[in-house]
Design a protein around this motif. Structure first.
Motif, PDB file in Angstrom:
ATOM      1  N   LEU A  83       4.216   3.249   0.148  1.00 14.56           N
ATOM      2  CA  LEU A  83       4.599   2.368  -0.953  1.00 14.56           C
ATOM      3  C   LEU A  83       4.226   0.911  -0.670  1.00 14.56           C
ATOM      4  CD1 LEU A  83       8.114   3.702  -2.060  1.00 14.56           C
ATOM      5  CD2 LEU A  83       5.929   3.976  -3.214  1.00 14.56           C
ATOM      6  N   PHE A  84       4.201   0.528   0.621  1.00 15.90           N
ATOM      7  CA  PHE A  84       3.758  -0.821   0.963  1.00 15.90           C
ATOM      8  C   PHE A  84       2.361  -1.080   0.417  1.00 15.90           C
ATOM      9  CE2 PHE A  84       6.968  -0.427   4.408  1.00 15.90           C
ATOM     10  CZ  PHE A  84       7.634  -1.622   4.230  1.00 15.90           C
ATOM     11  N   VAL A  85       1.478  -0.095   0.611  1.00 15.44           N
ATOM     12  CA  VAL A  85       0.097  -0.250   0.167  1.00 15.44           C
ATOM     13  C   VAL A  85       0.029  -0.256  -1.355  1.00 15.44           C
ATOM     14  CG1 VAL A  85      -2.238   0.688   0.330  1.00 15.44           C
ATOM     15  CG2 VAL A  85      -0.682   0.903   2.270  1.00 15.44           C
ATOM     16  N   PHE A  86       0.831   0.594  -1.999  1.00 15.56           N
ATOM     17  CA  PHE A  86       0.855   0.606  -3.461  1.00 15.56           C
ATOM     18  C   PHE A  86       1.284  -0.755  -4.007  1.00 15.56           C
ATOM     19  CE2 PHE A  86       1.610   5.459  -3.587  1.00 15.56           C
ATOM     20  CZ  PHE A  86       0.239   5.671  -3.562  1.00 15.56           C
ATOM     21  N   ILE A  87       2.273  -1.364  -3.373  1.00 13.72           N
ATOM     22  CA  ILE A  87       2.738  -2.682  -3.808  1.00 13.72           C
ATOM     23  C   ILE A  87       1.615  -3.705  -3.689  1.00 13.72           C
ATOM     24  CG2 ILE A  87       4.283  -4.585  -3.196  1.00 13.72           C
ATOM     25  CD1 ILE A  87       6.396  -2.506  -2.486  1.00 13.72           C
ATOM     26  N   LEU A  88       0.872  -3.644  -2.583  1.00 13.28           N
ATOM     27  CA  LEU A  88      -0.250  -4.565  -2.392  1.00 13.28           C
ATOM     28  C   LEU A  88      -1.330  -4.357  -3.445  1.00 13.28           C
ATOM     29  CD1 LEU A  88      -0.690  -4.452   1.507  1.00 13.28           C
ATOM     30  CD2 LEU A  88       0.311  -6.290   0.140  1.00 13.28           C
ATOM     31  N   ILE A  89      -1.650  -3.091  -3.745  1.00 12.43           N
ATOM     32  CA  ILE A  89      -2.706  -2.787  -4.713  1.00 12.43           C
ATOM     33  C   ILE A  89      -2.302  -3.244  -6.114  1.00 12.43           C
ATOM     34  CG2 ILE A  89      -3.985  -0.937  -5.859  1.00 12.43           C
ATOM     35  CD1 ILE A  89      -3.937   0.609  -3.244  1.00 12.43           C
ATOM     36  N   LEU A  90      -1.108  -2.845  -6.552  1.00  7.01           N
ATOM     37  CA  LEU A  90      -0.661  -3.203  -7.897  1.00  7.01           C
ATOM     38  C   LEU A  90      -0.512  -4.718  -8.037  1.00  7.01           C
ATOM     39  CD1 LEU A  90       1.979  -0.387  -8.567  1.00  7.01           C
ATOM     40  CD2 LEU A  90      -0.397  -0.489  -9.291  1.00  7.01           C
ATOM     41  N   GLY A  91      -0.065  -5.379  -6.976  1.00  8.54           N
ATOM     42  CA  GLY A  91       0.053  -6.824  -7.023  1.00  8.54           C
ATOM     43  C   GLY A  91      -1.300  -7.508  -7.035  1.00  8.54           C
ATOM     44  N   SER A  92      -2.250  -6.971  -6.264  1.00 12.17           N
ATOM     45  CA  SER A  92      -3.584  -7.562  -6.214  1.00 12.17           C
ATOM     46  C   SER A  92      -4.288  -7.490  -7.562  1.00 12.17           C
ATOM     47  CB  SER A  92      -4.429  -6.850  -5.150  1.00 12.17           C
ATOM     48  OG  SER A  92      -5.761  -7.318  -5.144  1.00 12.17           O
ATOM     49  N   PHE A  93      -4.120  -6.377  -8.267  1.00 11.86           N
ATOM     50  CA  PHE A  93      -4.748  -6.212  -9.580  1.00 11.86           C
ATOM     51  C   PHE A  93      -3.892  -6.790 -10.709  1.00 11.86           C
ATOM     52  CE2 PHE A  93      -7.192  -3.109  -7.201  1.00 11.86           C
ATOM     53  CZ  PHE A  93      -8.440  -3.165  -7.781  1.00 11.86           C
ATOM     54  N   ALA A  94      -2.695  -7.290 -10.361  1.00 13.23           N
ATOM     55  CA  ALA A  94      -1.793  -7.870 -11.361  1.00 13.23           C
ATOM     56  C   ALA A  94      -1.539  -6.901 -12.508  1.00 13.23           C
ATOM     57  CB  ALA A  94      -2.355  -9.185 -11.894  1.00 13.23           C
ATOM     58  N   VAL A  95      -1.193  -5.661 -12.158  1.00 12.29           N
ATOM     59  CA  VAL A  95      -0.927  -4.645 -13.182  1.00 12.29           C
ATOM     60  C   VAL A  95       0.364  -5.003 -13.911  1.00 12.29           C
ATOM     61  CG1 VAL A  95      -0.509  -2.197 -13.614  1.00 12.29           C
ATOM     62  CG2 VAL A  95      -2.056  -2.898 -11.775  1.00 12.29           C
ATOM     63  N   PRO A  96       0.350  -5.036 -15.254  1.00 11.57           N
ATOM     64  CA  PRO A  96       1.591  -5.312 -15.997  1.00 11.57           C
ATOM     65  C   PRO A  96       2.686  -4.323 -15.622  1.00 11.57           C
ATOM     66  CG  PRO A  96      -0.312  -5.414 -17.454  1.00 11.57           C
ATOM     67  CD  PRO A  96      -0.811  -4.881 -16.141  1.00 11.57           C
ATOM     68  N   GLY A 247      11.956  -3.809  -3.595  1.00 12.95           N
ATOM     69  CA  GLY A 247      12.399  -5.014  -2.911  1.00 12.95           C
ATOM     70  C   GLY A 247      12.947  -4.738  -1.521  1.00 12.95           C
ATOM     71  N   LEU A 248      13.534  -3.553  -1.332  1.00 16.73           N
ATOM     72  CA  LEU A 248      14.112  -3.217  -0.038  1.00 16.73           C
ATOM     73  C   LEU A 248      13.039  -2.955   1.012  1.00 16.73           C
ATOM     74  CD1 LEU A 248      16.672  -2.532   1.603  1.00 16.73           C
ATOM     75  CD2 LEU A 248      16.482  -0.182   0.766  1.00 16.73           C
ATOM     76  N   LEU A 249      11.843  -2.563   0.561  1.00 19.65           N
ATOM     77  CA  LEU A 249      10.785  -2.225   1.509  1.00 19.65           C
ATOM     78  C   LEU A 249      10.463  -3.383   2.445  1.00 19.65           C
ATOM     79  CD1 LEU A 249       8.283  -0.185  -0.711  1.00 19.65           C
ATOM     80  CD2 LEU A 249       9.692   0.665   1.157  1.00 19.65           C
ATOM     81  N   THR A 250      10.548  -4.606   1.923  1.00 25.46           N
ATOM     82  CA  THR A 250      10.238  -5.763   2.764  1.00 25.46           C
ATOM     83  C   THR A 250      11.242  -5.929   3.901  1.00 25.46           C
ATOM     84  OG1 THR A 250      11.481  -7.191   1.253  1.00 25.46           O
ATOM     85  CG2 THR A 250       9.115  -6.971   0.869  1.00 25.46           C
ATOM     86  N   LYS A 251      12.411  -5.298   3.768  1.00 28.69           N
ATOM     87  CA  LYS A 251      13.427  -5.388   4.808  1.00 28.69           C
ATOM     88  C   LYS A 251      13.262  -4.306   5.875  1.00 28.69           C
ATOM     89  CE  LYS A 251      16.901  -7.466   1.754  1.00 28.69           C
ATOM     90  NZ  LYS A 251      18.280  -7.380   1.234  1.00 28.69           N
ATOM     91  N   LEU A 252      12.473  -3.276   5.593  1.00 21.70           N
ATOM     92  CA  LEU A 252      12.266  -2.198   6.571  1.00 21.70           C
ATOM     93  C   LEU A 252      11.146  -2.614   7.526  1.00 21.70           C
ATOM     94  CD1 LEU A 252      12.556   0.919   4.233  1.00 21.70           C
ATOM     95  CD2 LEU A 252      14.323  -0.126   5.655  1.00 21.70           C
ATOM     96  N   VAL A 253      11.421  -3.651   8.296  1.00 21.46           N
ATOM     97  CA  VAL A 253      10.389  -4.264   9.128  1.00 21.46           C
ATOM     98  C   VAL A 253       9.990  -3.384  10.309  1.00 21.46           C
ATOM     99  CG1 VAL A 253      11.001  -6.607   8.485  1.00 21.46           C
ATOM    100  CG2 VAL A 253      12.208  -5.512  10.380  1.00 21.46           C
ATOM    101  N   HIS A 254      10.821  -2.430  10.683  1.00 26.52           N
ATOM    102  CA  HIS A 254      10.515  -1.565  11.817  1.00 26.52           C
ATOM    103  C   HIS A 254      10.047  -0.176  11.381  1.00 26.52           C
ATOM    104  CE1 HIS A 254      13.598  -4.123  14.272  1.00 26.52           C
ATOM    105  NE2 HIS A 254      12.429  -4.729  14.129  1.00 26.52           N
TER     106      HIS A 254
END
Length: 353
Positions: A83-96, A247-254
């Protein structure tokens, strides 16, 4: 485990029906699901997976049920990392936001297709040559090492792969979304929209994910039906999981460290299994119950330490911000005091004699 063709047919038909229903619902009403909606659907999919695993225990054997649950947990934990990668992809393409469900659903459908092909290929190779487990084990150990060495990067960003760059180079594209359309006609010319580009990016990323996840689950069980169903149930709730814990994914740092431990453990298990199958050595093998305990314990420790670390970091940032604010206030107060004369320094002026 002897699975009849009709069982495969029913399983695949049900999965296709679920995807089709999901797609129709999303196409009719594109929207960003609420936390409650996402949690409800995740609960449904998790309940179905649990019911399926329990049913295996009655219809087959408890050992098969344990293999399914262990494989499902491994695949689910790796899906969360994806899901980290999905967040990066969707954010990079600015998907509505309202169209992100469509992109994720297409990604899930492609993942099922690719993983089905890889599972069929992997099962054929495993049956023909047990020594392939050496290759699987070495690959997982290498992947675990890469996760450990690269997990400290905080400035990760999505970089377009060669296929996406090739599409941009040879096909006319537009940077503007046109609802959910994949192509549109502009000035009489057919052009590709970012919606198609992001679907290509997600689909190619799913192929890379499959290269990690398929060897990992073959370390749990070599039964193709269990491998496929564990993957399917892990993927079906991935779309809702994106909206629930994004939003919680950013907290799963380990999380990467935990997954590296799991992949390294399974890699070692595969190598031991290969030695047991291809040599006359008395090599101990790691049982499924032990694997399940190690995986659950690793995920639990990873989650707890991640949340503790995130809380400590947030506290430090809050303290630093408060100290900076106090310092600015003191500086402003000192400047104001320095700019006006003190009462004791004032000299009264007398008028007249």
């Amino acid at each position: 485990m002897d699975i009849q063709p009709w069982v495969w047919a029913v399983t695949i038909t049900v999965l296709l029906a679920v995807i089709a229903v999901d797609f129709v619902i999303i196409a009719r009403r594109p929207h960003e699901p609420s936390m409650r909606e996402a949690a409800t659907w995740i609960g449904v999919y998790v309940s179905l997976a649990v019911a399926f695993g329990i049913g295996l225990g009655f219809l087959s054997t408890p050992a098969q049920s344990l293999d399914f649950f262990t494989g499902w947990i491994v695949e689910y934990s790796m899906s969360v990392d994806n899901l980290f990668v999905f967040i990066l992809i969707l954010g990079s393409f600015a998907v509505p936001a309202k169209h992100r469900q469509r992109v994720l659903l297409v990604g899930i459908a492609l993942a099922l297709l690719f993983r089905g092909l890889f599972i069929a290929l992997g099962a054929a190779v495993v049956n023909a040559f047990a020594g392939v487990f050496f290759l699987f084990g070495a690959f997982l150990l290498y992947t675990a090492w890469k996760l450990i060495t690269e997990s400290g990067d905080d400035d990760e960003e999505y970089k377009e792969n060669a296929v996406v760059r090739m599409v941009r180079r040879f096909l006319p594209t537009t940077d503007k979304f046109h609802e959910a359309k994949l192509t549109v006609r502009i000035d009489g010319k057919r052009v590709v929209t970012p919606m198609l580009m992001v679907m290509i990016a997600v689909g190619l990323t799913d192929i890379l994910f499959a290269l990690d996840s398929i060897p990992a689950i073959f370390g749990i069980t070599q039964e193709p039906y269990l491998v496929f169903t564990a993957n399917a149930f892990a993927l079906m709730g991935l779309r809702q999981l994106y909206f629930l814990i994004g939003g919680l994914l950013t907290k799963l740092v380990h999380l990467n460290k935990g997954l590296s431990v799991i992949l390294g453990f399974i890699g070692l298990k595969l190598i031991l299994h290969a030695l047991h199958e291809t040599t006359d050595w008395h090599v101990p093998e790691i049982g499924t119950l032990t694997s399940l305990f190690v995986i659950l314990a690793t995920l639990a420790i990873t989650t707890v330490t991640s949340l503790m670390s995130a809380k400590a970091t947030a506290a430090k940032e809050a303290a630093a911000a408060e100290a900076e604010a106090d310092g600015a206030a003191e500086k402003a107060g000192a400047t104001a005091s320095h700019g006006r004369p003190e009462d004791d320094d004032e000299v009264p002026t007398r008028v007249g004699g």
